[in-house]
Design a protein around this motif. Sequence first.
Motif, PDB file in Angstrom:
ATOM      1  N   ARG A  49      11.197  -7.182  24.189  1.00  0.00           N
ATOM      2  CA  ARG A  49      11.386  -5.745  23.950  1.00  0.00           C
ATOM      3  C   ARG A  49      11.506  -5.462  22.459  1.00  0.00           C
ATOM      4  NH1 ARG A  49      10.626  -6.980  28.696  1.00  0.00           N
ATOM      5  NH2 ARG A  49       8.605  -7.019  27.686  1.00  0.00           N
ATOM      6  N   PHE A  50      12.240  -6.309  21.723  1.00  0.00           N
ATOM      7  CA  PHE A  50      12.313  -6.149  20.263  1.00  0.00           C
ATOM      8  C   PHE A  50      10.917  -6.236  19.654  1.00  0.00           C
ATOM      9  CE2 PHE A  50      16.872  -7.685  20.252  1.00  0.00           C
ATOM     10  CZ  PHE A  50      17.406  -6.515  19.749  1.00  0.00           C
ATOM     11  N   ASN A  51      10.160  -7.234  20.076  1.00  0.00           N
ATOM     12  CA  ASN A  51       8.829  -7.449  19.517  1.00  0.00           C
ATOM     13  C   ASN A  51       7.881  -6.310  19.821  1.00  0.00           C
ATOM     14  OD1 ASN A  51       9.676  -9.874  18.428  1.00  0.00           O
ATOM     15  ND2 ASN A  51       8.979 -11.072  20.176  1.00  0.00           N
ATOM     16  N   GLU A  52       8.141  -5.580  20.887  1.00  0.00           N
ATOM     17  CA  GLU A  52       7.329  -4.398  21.197  1.00  0.00           C
ATOM     18  C   GLU A  52       7.715  -3.215  20.318  1.00  0.00           C
ATOM     19  OE1 GLU A  52       8.165  -3.764  25.316  1.00  0.00           O
ATOM     20  OE2 GLU A  52       6.949  -5.476  25.966  1.00  0.00           O
ATOM     21  N   LYS A  53       8.980  -3.103  19.969  1.00  0.00           N
ATOM     22  CA  LYS A  53       9.477  -1.926  19.253  1.00  0.00           C
ATOM     23  C   LYS A  53       9.540  -2.074  17.736  1.00  0.00           C
ATOM     24  CE  LYS A  53      10.125   0.504  22.909  1.00  0.00           C
ATOM     25  NZ  LYS A  53       9.239   1.611  23.178  1.00  0.00           N
ATOM     26  N   VAL A  54       9.767  -3.274  17.248  1.00  0.00           N
ATOM     27  CA  VAL A  54       9.958  -3.447  15.808  1.00  0.00           C
ATOM     28  C   VAL A  54       8.748  -2.998  14.987  1.00  0.00           C
ATOM     29  CG1 VAL A  54      10.261  -5.179  13.983  1.00  0.00           C
ATOM     30  CG2 VAL A  54      11.804  -5.143  15.935  1.00  0.00           C
ATOM     31  N   PRO A  55       7.523  -3.327  15.356  1.00  0.00           N
ATOM     32  CA  PRO A  55       6.429  -2.892  14.479  1.00  0.00           C
ATOM     33  C   PRO A  55       6.085  -1.404  14.632  1.00  0.00           C
ATOM     34  CG  PRO A  55       5.557  -4.288  16.229  1.00  0.00           C
ATOM     35  CD  PRO A  55       7.031  -4.197  16.421  1.00  0.00           C
ATOM     36  N   GLY A  56       7.110  -0.559  14.606  1.00  0.00           N
ATOM     37  CA  GLY A  56       6.908   0.886  14.653  1.00  0.00           C
ATOM     38  C   GLY A  56       6.669   1.434  13.255  1.00  0.00           C
ATOM     39  N   PRO A  57       6.582   2.746  13.136  1.00  0.00           N
ATOM     40  CA  PRO A  57       6.252   3.375  11.845  1.00  0.00           C
ATOM     41  C   PRO A  57       7.227   3.031  10.717  1.00  0.00           C
ATOM     42  CG  PRO A  57       6.138   4.987  13.628  1.00  0.00           C
ATOM     43  CD  PRO A  57       6.679   3.727  14.218  1.00  0.00           C
ATOM     44  N   PHE A  58       8.536   3.037  10.993  1.00  0.00           N
ATOM     45  CA  PHE A  58       9.504   2.729   9.948  1.00  0.00           C
ATOM     46  C   PHE A  58       9.334   1.294   9.463  1.00  0.00           C
ATOM     47  CE2 PHE A  58      13.740   1.169   8.620  1.00  0.00           C
ATOM     48  CZ  PHE A  58      13.948   2.013   7.537  1.00  0.00           C
ATOM     49  N   PHE A  59       9.205   0.350  10.397  1.00  0.00           N
ATOM     50  CA  PHE A  59       9.027  -1.048  10.017  1.00  0.00           C
ATOM     51  C   PHE A  59       7.739  -1.221   9.212  1.00  0.00           C
ATOM     52  CE2 PHE A  59       7.196  -5.241  10.670  1.00  0.00           C
ATOM     53  CZ  PHE A  59       8.231  -6.053  10.237  1.00  0.00           C
ATOM     54  N   LEU A  60       6.661  -0.598   9.658  1.00  0.00           N
ATOM     55  CA  LEU A  60       5.379  -0.747   8.956  1.00  0.00           C
ATOM     56  C   LEU A  60       5.426  -0.146   7.557  1.00  0.00           C
ATOM     57  CD1 LEU A  60       2.892  -0.172  11.900  1.00  0.00           C
ATOM     58  CD2 LEU A  60       3.520  -2.343  10.803  1.00  0.00           C
ATOM     59  N   LEU A  61       6.145   0.967   7.394  1.00  0.00           N
ATOM     60  CA  LEU A  61       6.317   1.553   6.065  1.00  0.00           C
ATOM     61  C   LEU A  61       7.010   0.553   5.146  1.00  0.00           C
ATOM     62  CD1 LEU A  61       6.208   4.038   4.157  1.00  0.00           C
ATOM     63  CD2 LEU A  61       8.476   4.619   5.031  1.00  0.00           C
ATOM     64  N   LEU A  62       8.073  -0.069   5.643  1.00  0.00           N
ATOM     65  CA  LEU A  62       8.771  -1.078   4.844  1.00  0.00           C
ATOM     66  C   LEU A  62       7.892  -2.303   4.612  1.00  0.00           C
ATOM     67  CD1 LEU A  62      12.358  -1.042   6.400  1.00  0.00           C
ATOM     68  CD2 LEU A  62      11.560   0.096   4.323  1.00  0.00           C
ATOM     69  N   PHE A  63       7.231  -2.761   5.672  1.00  0.00           N
ATOM     70  CA  PHE A  63       6.415  -3.975   5.597  1.00  0.00           C
ATOM     71  C   PHE A  63       5.335  -3.845   4.519  1.00  0.00           C
ATOM     72  CE2 PHE A  63       3.178  -6.990   7.182  1.00  0.00           C
ATOM     73  CZ  PHE A  63       3.963  -8.122   7.342  1.00  0.00           C
ATOM     74  N   PHE A  64       4.665  -2.710   4.488  1.00  0.00           N
ATOM     75  CA  PHE A  64       3.617  -2.503   3.478  1.00  0.00           C
ATOM     76  C   PHE A  64       4.218  -2.107   2.130  1.00  0.00           C
ATOM     77  CE2 PHE A  64       1.099  -1.784   7.418  1.00  0.00           C
ATOM     78  CZ  PHE A  64       0.333  -2.931   7.299  1.00  0.00           C
ATOM     79  N   GLY A  65       5.338  -1.379   2.147  1.00  0.00           N
ATOM     80  CA  GLY A  65       5.973  -0.948   0.910  1.00  0.00           C
ATOM     81  C   GLY A  65       6.481  -2.092   0.064  1.00  0.00           C
ATOM     82  N   VAL A  66       6.965  -3.161   0.697  1.00  0.00           N
ATOM     83  CA  VAL A  66       7.509  -4.283  -0.080  1.00  0.00           C
ATOM     84  C   VAL A  66       6.409  -5.069  -0.793  1.00  0.00           C
ATOM     85  CG1 VAL A  66       9.555  -4.501   1.370  1.00  0.00           C
ATOM     86  CG2 VAL A  66       7.609  -5.951   1.815  1.00  0.00           C
ATOM     87  N   ILE A  67       5.166  -4.800  -0.462  1.00  0.00           N
ATOM     88  CA  ILE A  67       4.044  -5.385  -1.203  1.00  0.00           C
ATOM     89  C   ILE A  67       3.450  -4.352  -2.164  1.00  0.00           C
ATOM     90  CG2 ILE A  67       1.724  -6.393  -1.013  1.00  0.00           C
ATOM     91  CD1 ILE A  67       3.946  -8.229   0.043  1.00  0.00           C
ATOM     92  N   ALA A  68       3.197  -3.156  -1.659  1.00  0.00           N
ATOM     93  CA  ALA A  68       2.505  -2.140  -2.449  1.00  0.00           C
ATOM     94  C   ALA A  68       3.313  -1.699  -3.671  1.00  0.00           C
ATOM     95  CB  ALA A  68       2.175  -0.929  -1.570  1.00  0.00           C
ATOM     96  N   PHE A  69       4.576  -1.354  -3.483  1.00  0.00           N
ATOM     97  CA  PHE A  69       5.357  -0.836  -4.608  1.00  0.00           C
ATOM     98  C   PHE A  69       5.601  -1.882  -5.693  1.00  0.00           C
ATOM     99  CE2 PHE A  69       6.862   2.279  -1.263  1.00  0.00           C
ATOM    100  CZ  PHE A  69       6.020   3.297  -1.690  1.00  0.00           C
ATOM    101  N   PRO A  70       5.988  -3.117  -5.346  1.00  0.00           N
ATOM    102  CA  PRO A  70       6.100  -4.121  -6.408  1.00  0.00           C
ATOM    103  C   PRO A  70       4.758  -4.420  -7.090  1.00  0.00           C
ATOM    104  CG  PRO A  70       7.370  -4.812  -4.515  1.00  0.00           C
ATOM    105  CD  PRO A  70       6.563  -3.613  -4.085  1.00  0.00           C
ATOM    106  N   ALA A  71       3.658  -4.350  -6.341  1.00  0.00           N
ATOM    107  CA  ALA A  71       2.348  -4.579  -6.963  1.00  0.00           C
ATOM    108  C   ALA A  71       2.061  -3.515  -8.014  1.00  0.00           C
ATOM    109  CB  ALA A  71       1.255  -4.600  -5.900  1.00  0.00           C
ATOM    110  N   VAL A  72       2.403  -2.265  -7.722  1.00  0.00           N
ATOM    111  CA  VAL A  72       2.219  -1.196  -8.711  1.00  0.00           C
ATOM    112  C   VAL A  72       3.078  -1.476  -9.942  1.00  0.00           C
ATOM    113  CG1 VAL A  72       2.577   1.266  -9.177  1.00  0.00           C
ATOM    114  CG2 VAL A  72       1.543   0.549  -7.016  1.00  0.00           C
ATOM    115  N   VAL A  73       4.297  -1.959  -9.719  1.00  0.00           N
ATOM    116  CA  VAL A  73       5.179  -2.285 -10.841  1.00  0.00           C
ATOM    117  C   VAL A  73       4.574  -3.418 -11.673  1.00  0.00           C
ATOM    118  CG1 VAL A  73       7.466  -3.193 -11.458  1.00  0.00           C
ATOM    119  CG2 VAL A  73       7.257  -1.458  -9.671  1.00  0.00           C
ATOM    120  N   VAL A  74       4.063  -4.450 -11.019  1.00  0.00           N
ATOM    121  CA  VAL A  74       3.478  -5.590 -11.734  1.00  0.00           C
ATOM    122  C   VAL A  74       2.268  -5.166 -12.551  1.00  0.00           C
ATOM    123  CG1 VAL A  74       2.191  -7.762 -11.433  1.00  0.00           C
ATOM    124  CG2 VAL A  74       4.306  -7.378 -10.160  1.00  0.00           C
ATOM    125  N   PHE A  75       1.409  -4.341 -11.957  1.00  0.00           N
ATOM    126  CA  PHE A  75       0.148  -4.000 -12.615  1.00  0.00           C
ATOM    127  C   PHE A  75       0.197  -2.673 -13.360  1.00  0.00           C
ATOM    128  CE2 PHE A  75      -1.053  -6.881  -9.136  1.00  0.00           C
ATOM    129  CZ  PHE A  75      -1.537  -7.918  -9.925  1.00  0.00           C
TER     130      PHE A  75
END
Length: 152
Positions: A49-75
């Motif tokens: 049940r966790f595995n069905e619910k965790v990849p929701g919009p909030f999780f995906l925003l964080l999941f992609f944000g932790v790569i995208a935002f630091p990448a912008v900072v680096v570059f």
Amino acid sequence: MSSSLESLFLALAVITTGLYAGLMLTFLTSIMPGLAILPDERFTDAMRRFNEKVPGPFFLLLFFGVIAFPAVVVFGDDGVDRVLALAALACAVGSHLITIAGNVPLNNRLAQSEGGDEGAARAAFEGRWNRLHRVRTLLSLAAFVLLAAIGS
């Protein structure tokens, strides 16, 4: 990039990475120990049940944000410690690779085992998932600390 825009992206990087690391730490220190005491059938059902619910919009925003935002900072332009930002990005990418190559396939196998031997499903899942999760949690926490150090 302007200094205020750079500051905004650094703040977004710190916030998303901190929230993501907090979610990982909560699973490590509270959720998984709580689930560990459940009988096999209840444990596997709860994880599914966790595995069905965790990849929701909030999780995906964080999941992609932790790569995208630091990448912008680096570059981005000047003004930040690129070594710390790059190290934080490397930790975040490492955590995501563990998630994608390790935890997600285990989650998928657990989902596919529904209706079978719950003890065997748990045995094939729990120890490996927890080991991988400990490493990705440490990497996520390291990314957060490195980004926070830039902002201080």
